[in-house]
Design a protein around this motif. Structure first.
Motif, mmCIF file in Angstrom:
data_model
loop_
_atom_site.group_PDB
_atom_site.id
_atom_site.type_symbol
_atom_site.label_atom_id
_atom_site.label_comp_id
_atom_site.label_asym_id
_atom_site.label_seq_id
_atom_site.Cartn_x
_atom_site.Cartn_y
_atom_site.Cartn_z
ATOM 1 N N ALA A 25 0.834 -1.205 0.000
ATOM 2 C CA ALA A 25 0.000 0.000 0.000
ATOM 3 C C ALA A 25 0.866 1.252 0.000
ATOM 4 O O ALA A 25 2.018 1.224 0.422
ATOM 5 N N ASP A 30 -5.254 2.687 0.686
ATOM 6 C CA ASP A 30 -4.781 1.462 0.038
ATOM 7 C C ASP A 30 -4.687 0.312 1.035
ATOM 8 O O ASP A 30 -5.013 -0.828 0.722
ATOM 9 N N GLN A 33 -8.077 -1.025 1.786
ATOM 10 C CA GLN A 33 -8.538 -1.773 0.615
ATOM 11 C C GLN A 33 -7.881 -3.154 0.586
ATOM 12 O O GLN A 33 -8.522 -4.150 0.267
ATOM 13 N N HIS A 34 -6.612 -3.202 0.947
ATOM 14 C CA HIS A 34 -5.903 -4.489 1.013
ATOM 15 C C HIS A 34 -6.569 -5.416 2.028
ATOM 16 O O HIS A 34 -6.771 -6.600 1.758
#
Length: 134
Positions: A25, A30, A33-34
């Motif tokens: 990320a 990010d 989202q991961h």
């Protein structure tokens, strides 16, 4: 201290370098989202694991950096996810966290974390990884 200058608390240096690279990320959005894609952990699970409000987690998802206290909770959650990923497929983590578990007297692992008993999960992970009988 001069008038008008506000002293701010800074995170511990180890927390300043959060594990973005570890998760691939570039920022908190990010990273979250991961967690959603890799661990199948929707936002409500992140809320429950970190102990912070849905609003705070939504802000992180929008790229707003967490406070040092919030970042510490994210680091702890990240460590737990690493531990769980060593003993199960990462995509199973979200489902496992929500399922009642006899190892936790029928509570879900999420409930165990929310009660402040995360050490029970760490003991379980130790037993699984070391081959020690539980």
């Amino acid at each position: 201290m001069p008038v008008g200058i506000k002293k701010t608390k800074t995170a511990h240096p180890a927390l300043n370098i959060f594990r973005f690279n570890h998760r691939g990320a570039k920022n908190y959005a990010d990273l979250l989202q991961h967690y959603r894609s890799e661990f199948k952990m929707p936002q409500p699970i992140v809320v429950r694991l970190t102990g912070f409000s849905p609003r705070a987690v939504a802000k992180w998802s929008q790229g707003v950096p967490p406070s040092p206290k919030q970042e510490k909770a994210l680091v702890e959650m990240d460590r737990l996810l690493d531990g769980l990923a060593r003993v199960m497929q990462p995509a199973e983590v979200g489902r496992w966290l929500k399922a009642p578990n006899p190892a936790f007297d029928g509570s879900t692992p999420l409930q165990t974390v929310e009660r402040g008993e995360i050490d029970r999960i760490w003991h379980m992970l130790y037993d699984l990884e070391s081959g020690q009988p539980g």
